[in-house]
Design a protein around this motif. Structure first.
Motif, PDB file in Angstrom:
ATOM      1  N   ALA A  26      29.152  53.971  30.103  1.00 31.24           N
ATOM      2  CA  ALA A  26      30.073  52.828  30.121  1.00 31.24           C
ATOM      3  C   ALA A  26      29.869  52.045  31.418  1.00 31.24           C
ATOM      4  CB  ALA A  26      31.513  53.316  30.008  1.00 31.24           C
ATOM      5  N   ILE A  27      29.559  50.790  31.265  1.00 31.31           N
ATOM      6  CA  ILE A  27      29.198  49.947  32.411  1.00 31.31           C
ATOM      7  C   ILE A  27      30.188  48.789  32.515  1.00 31.31           C
ATOM      8  CG2 ILE A  27      27.399  48.308  33.168  1.00 31.31           C
ATOM      9  CD1 ILE A  27      26.639  51.289  33.486  1.00 31.31           C
ATOM     10  N   ASP A  28      30.905  48.707  33.671  1.00 38.92           N
ATOM     11  CA  ASP A  28      31.848  47.583  33.816  1.00 38.92           C
ATOM     12  C   ASP A  28      31.229  46.419  34.597  1.00 38.92           C
ATOM     13  OD1 ASP A  28      31.862  48.544  36.414  1.00 38.92           O
ATOM     14  OD2 ASP A  28      34.001  49.033  36.459  1.00 38.92           O
ATOM     15  N   ILE A  57      26.452  55.043  38.584  1.00 39.36           N
ATOM     16  CA  ILE A  57      26.815  55.720  37.338  1.00 39.36           C
ATOM     17  C   ILE A  57      25.565  55.902  36.467  1.00 39.36           C
ATOM     18  CG2 ILE A  57      28.190  55.480  35.214  1.00 39.36           C
ATOM     19  CD1 ILE A  57      30.210  53.855  37.007  1.00 39.36           C
ATOM     20  N   ILE A  61      27.002  50.573  27.296  1.00 38.58           N
ATOM     21  CA  ILE A  61      27.991  49.688  26.635  1.00 38.58           C
ATOM     22  C   ILE A  61      28.792  48.953  27.701  1.00 38.58           C
ATOM     23  CG2 ILE A  61      29.623  51.651  26.428  1.00 38.58           C
ATOM     24  CD1 ILE A  61      30.862  50.171  24.004  1.00 38.58           C
ATOM     25  N   HIS A  62      29.003  47.656  27.441  1.00 39.17           N
ATOM     26  CA  HIS A  62      29.974  46.903  28.236  1.00 39.17           C
ATOM     27  C   HIS A  62      30.982  46.296  27.270  1.00 39.17           C
ATOM     28  CE1 HIS A  62      31.869  44.519  31.258  1.00 39.17           C
ATOM     29  NE2 HIS A  62      31.679  43.429  30.534  1.00 39.17           N
ATOM     30  N   VAL A  63      32.266  46.437  27.608  1.00 41.89           N
ATOM     31  CA  VAL A  63      33.326  45.928  26.734  1.00 41.89           C
ATOM     32  C   VAL A  63      34.011  44.735  27.393  1.00 41.89           C
ATOM     33  CG1 VAL A  63      35.416  46.517  25.441  1.00 41.89           C
ATOM     34  CG2 VAL A  63      33.719  48.297  25.937  1.00 41.89           C
ATOM     35  N   PRO A  66      38.341  48.768  26.392  1.00 43.05           N
ATOM     36  CA  PRO A  66      37.221  49.623  26.770  1.00 43.05           C
ATOM     37  C   PRO A  66      37.260  51.031  26.168  1.00 43.05           C
ATOM     38  CG  PRO A  66      37.882  48.313  28.636  1.00 43.05           C
ATOM     39  CD  PRO A  66      38.859  48.021  27.544  1.00 43.05           C
ATOM     40  N   ILE A 104      34.505  52.286  23.510  1.00 39.19           N
ATOM     41  CA  ILE A 104      33.566  53.313  23.990  1.00 39.19           C
ATOM     42  C   ILE A 104      33.576  54.500  23.007  1.00 39.19           C
ATOM     43  CG2 ILE A 104      33.111  54.980  25.845  1.00 39.19           C
ATOM     44  CD1 ILE A 104      34.282  52.746  27.792  1.00 39.19           C
ATOM     45  N   VAL A 109      31.258  57.876  32.445  1.00 43.74           N
ATOM     46  CA  VAL A 109      32.095  56.783  32.975  1.00 43.74           C
ATOM     47  C   VAL A 109      32.249  56.953  34.473  1.00 43.74           C
ATOM     48  CG1 VAL A 109      33.595  56.273  30.986  1.00 43.74           C
ATOM     49  CG2 VAL A 109      34.200  58.128  32.525  1.00 43.74           C
ATOM     50  N   GLY A 110      32.627  55.892  35.140  1.00 47.53           N
ATOM     51  CA  GLY A 110      32.975  55.983  36.559  1.00 47.53           C
ATOM     52  C   GLY A 110      34.432  56.378  36.682  1.00 47.53           C
ATOM     53  N   HIS A 144      37.587  56.452  39.710  1.00 46.73           N
ATOM     54  CA  HIS A 144      37.941  56.114  41.084  1.00 46.73           C
ATOM     55  C   HIS A 144      38.804  57.167  41.768  1.00 46.73           C
ATOM     56  CE1 HIS A 144      36.658  52.105  39.728  1.00 46.73           C
ATOM     57  NE2 HIS A 144      36.262  52.016  40.977  1.00 46.73           N
ATOM     58  N   ARG A 184      41.952  57.868  41.490  1.00 46.64           N
ATOM     59  CA  ARG A 184      43.141  57.194  42.047  1.00 46.64           C
ATOM     60  C   ARG A 184      44.278  58.168  42.317  1.00 46.64           C
ATOM     61  NH1 ARG A 184      41.295  53.804  37.884  1.00 46.64           N
ATOM     62  NH2 ARG A 184      40.971  51.652  38.515  1.00 46.64           N
ATOM     63  N   SER A 212      43.667  54.832  33.856  1.00 48.26           N
ATOM     64  CA  SER A 212      42.371  54.254  34.141  1.00 48.26           C
ATOM     65  C   SER A 212      41.521  54.359  32.879  1.00 48.26           C
ATOM     66  CB  SER A 212      41.692  55.016  35.262  1.00 48.26           C
ATOM     67  OG  SER A 212      41.340  56.302  34.788  1.00 48.26           O
ATOM     68  N   THR A 213      40.403  53.682  32.909  1.00 49.38           N
ATOM     69  CA  THR A 213      39.511  53.755  31.759  1.00 49.38           C
ATOM     70  C   THR A 213      38.989  55.181  31.604  1.00 49.38           C
ATOM     71  OG1 THR A 213      38.898  51.486  32.221  1.00 49.38           O
ATOM     72  CG2 THR A 213      37.502  52.687  30.686  1.00 49.38           C
TER      73      THR A 213
HETATM   74  P1  AMP Z   1      38.413  51.601  35.770  1.00 41.28           P
HETATM   75  O1  AMP Z   1      39.279  52.718  35.292  1.00 41.28           O
HETATM   76  O2  AMP Z   1      38.681  50.313  35.104  1.00 41.28           O
HETATM   77  O3  AMP Z   1      38.376  51.539  37.249  1.00 41.28           O
HETATM   78  O4  AMP Z   1      36.909  51.919  35.317  1.00 41.28           O
HETATM   79  C1  AMP Z   1      36.325  53.184  35.504  1.00 41.28           C
HETATM   80  C2  AMP Z   1      35.053  53.241  34.702  1.00 41.28           C
HETATM   81  O5  AMP Z   1      35.312  52.963  33.329  1.00 41.28           O
HETATM   82  C3  AMP Z   1      33.955  52.243  35.091  1.00 41.28           C
HETATM   83  O6  AMP Z   1      33.186  52.714  36.185  1.00 41.28           O
HETATM   84  C4  AMP Z   1      33.138  52.201  33.812  1.00 41.28           C
HETATM   85  O7  AMP Z   1      32.342  53.371  33.667  1.00 41.28           O
HETATM   86  C5  AMP Z   1      34.238  52.261  32.747  1.00 41.28           C
HETATM   87  N1  AMP Z   1      34.696  50.900  32.378  1.00 41.28           N
HETATM   88  C6  AMP Z   1      35.742  50.199  32.866  1.00 41.28           C
HETATM   89  N2  AMP Z   1      35.840  48.992  32.293  1.00 41.28           N
HETATM   90  C7  AMP Z   1      34.808  48.918  31.427  1.00 41.28           C
HETATM   91  C8  AMP Z   1      34.334  47.905  30.532  1.00 41.28           C
HETATM   92  N3  AMP Z   1      34.972  46.734  30.419  1.00 41.28           N
HETATM   93  N4  AMP Z   1      33.250  48.166  29.790  1.00 41.28           N
HETATM   94  C9  AMP Z   1      32.614  49.361  29.898  1.00 41.28           C
HETATM   95  N5  AMP Z   1      33.002  50.342  30.713  1.00 41.28           N
HETATM   96  C10 AMP Z   1      34.082  50.127  31.471  1.00 41.28           C
END
Ligand code: AMP
Length: 146
Positions: free
Chosen positions: A10-12, A20, A38-40, A92, A96, A110-111, A113, A115, A124-125
């Motif tokens: 998953a790539i943001d 990642i 994938i990007h959403v 997302p 995904i 996925v990444g 953070h 938190r 979070s995603t």
């Molecule tokens: P976040 O929780 O939004 O900080 O995102 C953590 C991780 O979720 C990112 O590093 C990506 O791996 C994945 N992610 C977040 N937003 C998206 C997106 N719009 N499309 C694809 N992967 C996402």
């Protein structure tokens, strides 16, 4: 357990994306797995709902084109061919999971953070993807160390 055959990353499109993908590639090369990315894109209507009586379609098309160009540049720099790049609209975590199911991927990367505080409560995603996942999930720690 057998090795992973297909890995969905998953790539943001943030600067964390390289790290990642590098982690995913390390797992993929030891297992000789296929990598998909994938990007959403989240529709603006999700953010604004019916609150603002505006037609977002022009802006949304522009966002889609920009994101496609960025994902193409990213994929090319990592040698990922077109058939393994996916760009979709929606939420997302939902998209995904849906693509992982469609591809029958064995692992989602996925990444995360890591938190805390209020941000943790807001979720979070990575949490969303982990929740109810039917396959393995690798959460790659990103962001500043603390
Ligand atoms: P976040 O929780 O939004 O900080 O995102 C953590 C991780 O979720 C990112 O590093 C990506 O791996 C994945 N992610 C977040 N937003 C998206 C997106 N719009 N499309 C694809 N992967 C996402």
């Amino acid at each position: 357990m057998s090795d992973y055959g297909k890995i969905l990353v998953a790539i943001d499109l943030s600067e964390d994306s390289n790290r990642i993908l590098q982690r995913a590639r390390a797992v993929a090369s030891s297992a000789a797995a296929q990598l998909h990315i994938i990007h959403v894109i989240e529709p603006l209507s999700f953010a604004y709902g019916g609150d603002i009586p505006m037609d977002f379609s022009g802006i949304q098309d522009e966002i889609y084109q920009q994101a496609t160009q960025q994902l193409d540049r990213f994929a090319e720099s990592h040698g990922i061919d077109k058939a393994h790049r996916h760009i979709v609209m929606g939420r997302p975590e939902v998209e995904i999971h849906a693509l992982a199911e469609e591809l029958q991927a064995d692992l989602i990367v996925v990444g995360s953070h890591g938190r805390h505080g209020l941000a943790l409560l807001m979720g979070s995603t990575a949490n969303g993807v982990l929740h109810g996942a039917k396959r393995d999930v690798l959460a790659v720690r990103v962001g500043s160390p603390d």
